[in-house]
Design a protein around this motif. Structure first.
Motif, PDB file in Angstrom:
ATOM      1  N   GLY A 106      18.667 -64.091  24.084  1.00  0.00           N
ATOM      2  CA  GLY A 106      19.344 -64.584  22.883  1.00  0.00           C
ATOM      3  C   GLY A 106      20.860 -64.423  22.963  1.00  0.00           C
ATOM      4  N   GLY A 107      21.520 -64.933  21.943  1.00  0.00           N
ATOM      5  CA  GLY A 107      22.965 -64.799  21.864  1.00  0.00           C
ATOM      6  C   GLY A 107      23.651 -66.114  21.543  1.00  0.00           C
ATOM      7  N   LYS A 108      24.937 -66.042  21.259  1.00  0.00           N
ATOM      8  CA  LYS A 108      25.749 -67.222  20.940  1.00  0.00           C
ATOM      9  C   LYS A 108      26.626 -67.575  22.130  1.00  0.00           C
ATOM     10  CE  LYS A 108      27.660 -65.118  17.495  1.00  0.00           C
ATOM     11  NZ  LYS A 108      28.491 -64.798  16.314  1.00  0.00           N
ATOM     12  N   GLU A 109      26.716 -68.863  22.426  1.00  0.00           N
ATOM     13  CA  GLU A 109      27.581 -69.341  23.500  1.00  0.00           C
ATOM     14  C   GLU A 109      28.965 -69.638  22.916  1.00  0.00           C
ATOM     15  OE1 GLU A 109      26.887 -69.683  26.799  1.00  0.00           O
ATOM     16  OE2 GLU A 109      24.937 -68.738  26.411  1.00  0.00           O
ATOM     17  N   THR A 127      31.367 -61.985  13.935  1.00  0.00           N
ATOM     18  CA  THR A 127      30.682 -60.850  14.569  1.00  0.00           C
ATOM     19  C   THR A 127      31.704 -59.954  15.260  1.00  0.00           C
ATOM     20  OG1 THR A 127      28.676 -62.148  14.953  1.00  0.00           O
ATOM     21  CG2 THR A 127      28.971 -60.165  16.297  1.00  0.00           C
ATOM     22  N   THR A 178      22.628 -56.633  25.270  1.00  0.00           N
ATOM     23  CA  THR A 178      21.162 -56.707  25.217  1.00  0.00           C
ATOM     24  C   THR A 178      20.613 -57.321  26.506  1.00  0.00           C
ATOM     25  OG1 THR A 178      21.206 -58.892  24.185  1.00  0.00           O
ATOM     26  CG2 THR A 178      21.244 -56.978  22.720  1.00  0.00           C
ATOM     27  N   THR A 182      28.220 -65.414  26.597  1.00  0.00           N
ATOM     28  CA  THR A 182      27.095 -65.247  25.670  1.00  0.00           C
ATOM     29  C   THR A 182      27.331 -63.959  24.900  1.00  0.00           C
ATOM     30  OG1 THR A 182      25.576 -66.381  27.176  1.00  0.00           O
ATOM     31  CG2 THR A 182      24.605 -65.023  25.448  1.00  0.00           C
ATOM     32  N   VAL A 183      27.267 -64.057  23.586  1.00  0.00           N
ATOM     33  CA  VAL A 183      27.592 -62.925  22.723  1.00  0.00           C
ATOM     34  C   VAL A 183      26.331 -62.427  22.024  1.00  0.00           C
ATOM     35  CG1 VAL A 183      28.952 -62.141  20.751  1.00  0.00           C
ATOM     36  CG2 VAL A 183      29.917 -63.825  22.355  1.00  0.00           C
ATOM     37  N   ASP A 184      26.044 -61.142  22.223  1.00  0.00           N
ATOM     38  CA  ASP A 184      24.911 -60.513  21.547  1.00  0.00           C
ATOM     39  C   ASP A 184      25.161 -59.008  21.530  1.00  0.00           C
ATOM     40  OD1 ASP A 184      22.512 -60.159  20.255  1.00  0.00           O
ATOM     41  OD2 ASP A 184      21.283 -60.335  22.070  1.00  0.00           O
ATOM     42  N   LYS A 185      25.441 -58.480  20.342  1.00  0.00           N
ATOM     43  CA  LYS A 185      25.764 -57.070  20.154  1.00  0.00           C
ATOM     44  C   LYS A 185      26.918 -56.639  21.076  1.00  0.00           C
ATOM     45  CE  LYS A 185      21.253 -55.697  18.366  1.00  0.00           C
ATOM     46  NZ  LYS A 185      20.116 -54.751  18.484  1.00  0.00           N
ATOM     47  N   PRO A 186      28.090 -57.221  20.891  1.00  0.00           N
ATOM     48  CA  PRO A 186      29.235 -56.903  21.755  1.00  0.00           C
ATOM     49  C   PRO A 186      29.804 -55.518  21.469  1.00  0.00           C
ATOM     50  CG  PRO A 186      29.926 -58.324  19.964  1.00  0.00           C
ATOM     51  CD  PRO A 186      28.427 -58.216  19.848  1.00  0.00           C
ATOM     52  N   LYS A 201      27.938 -58.950  25.659  1.00  0.00           N
ATOM     53  CA  LYS A 201      26.468 -58.940  25.529  1.00  0.00           C
ATOM     54  C   LYS A 201      25.910 -57.652  26.125  1.00  0.00           C
ATOM     55  CE  LYS A 201      22.433 -61.926  26.357  1.00  0.00           C
ATOM     56  NZ  LYS A 201      21.493 -60.894  26.809  1.00  0.00           N
TER      57      LYS A 201
END
Length: 225
Positions: free
Chosen positions: A178-181, A144, A174, A205-209, A172
């Protein structure tokens, strides 16, 4: 009877002497590591002092050789210039930087809801150019990538020893749960950089970086949305 005993004793002594002599001979013909000593064979071979034609010709050729011939280390020919991403291989003025040209570090910041400040410091002997483009920042095994924060790319930056370039990464953007650790990010100068680096950043936490352009001051690398 006494003659018979003397003969037996003499035979035993001769046999013992032969065994001892053989052991001494074997010891003399071996090195301390068990290999056979080649000294006897060498002493029988003809030496250069025997006046052989080949030895004389070699000595004549050596005496006629020029004494001021340049050695391989004295050449004035330029060495090959280092390639991109050479990692401190020398000055590369005007050439594009690679990830190997920097000492990398990160720092967590609290502005803009929290972000990661990425710092790239030029190694000793390096002078190179960061292109006017986003750094490539990727997350996780699925690769990502962070998108742009700023509306336009910045100017190219020339870096040399001790100078630092900064980029801000918001992992992150958003407001959902949600998201990936993850605990590391992958950073490269651009998509063509052959030597990206993995940087530890702690648990995120990664979500739409998103990521900023490269900047010469850390205050300009805050990833405001």
């Amino acid at each position: 009877m006494f003659g018979h005993r003397n003969r037996n004793r003499r035979s035993a002594l001769l046999a013992s002497a032969a065994l001892v002599g053989g052991a001494l001979l074997m010891t003399a013909c071996q090195d301390t590591d068990g290999s056979v000593d080649s000294g006897a064979a060498q002493s029988s071979s003809p030496s250069a002092d025997a006046g052989s034609p080949s030895a004389s010709a070699s000595e004549d050729a050596a005496s006629d050789a020029p004494t001021d011939a340049p050695t391989s280390g004295a050449s004035d020919e330029p060495t090959a210039s280092p390639t991109a991403g050479s990692g401190g291989g020398g000055s590369r003025v005007g050439q594009e930087c690679g990830a190997n040209d920097f000492s990398w570090s990160t720092r967590s910041e609290s502005q803009a809801g929290g972000y990661i400040l990425v710092m790239a410091k030029a190694k000793s002997g390096i002078t190179c150019v960061l292109p006017a483009a986003l750094p490539t920042v990727a997350f996780g095994s699925d690769g990502t990538e962070a998108g742009p924060v700023e509306q336009a790319v910045g100017k190219q930056i020339t870096l040399s020893k001790g100078t630092v370039a900064y980029a801000g990464v918001n992992p992150k953007t958003t407001n959902t749960d949600g998201g990936k650790e993850l605990d590391s990010i992958i950073v490269a100068v651009g998509n063509e950089d052959p030597n990206p680096v993995s940087l530890k950043v702690g648990t995120i936490t990664v979500d739409k970086p998103v990521v900023t352009n490269w900047h010469t001051a850390p205050r300009d690398a805050v990833p405001f949305n």
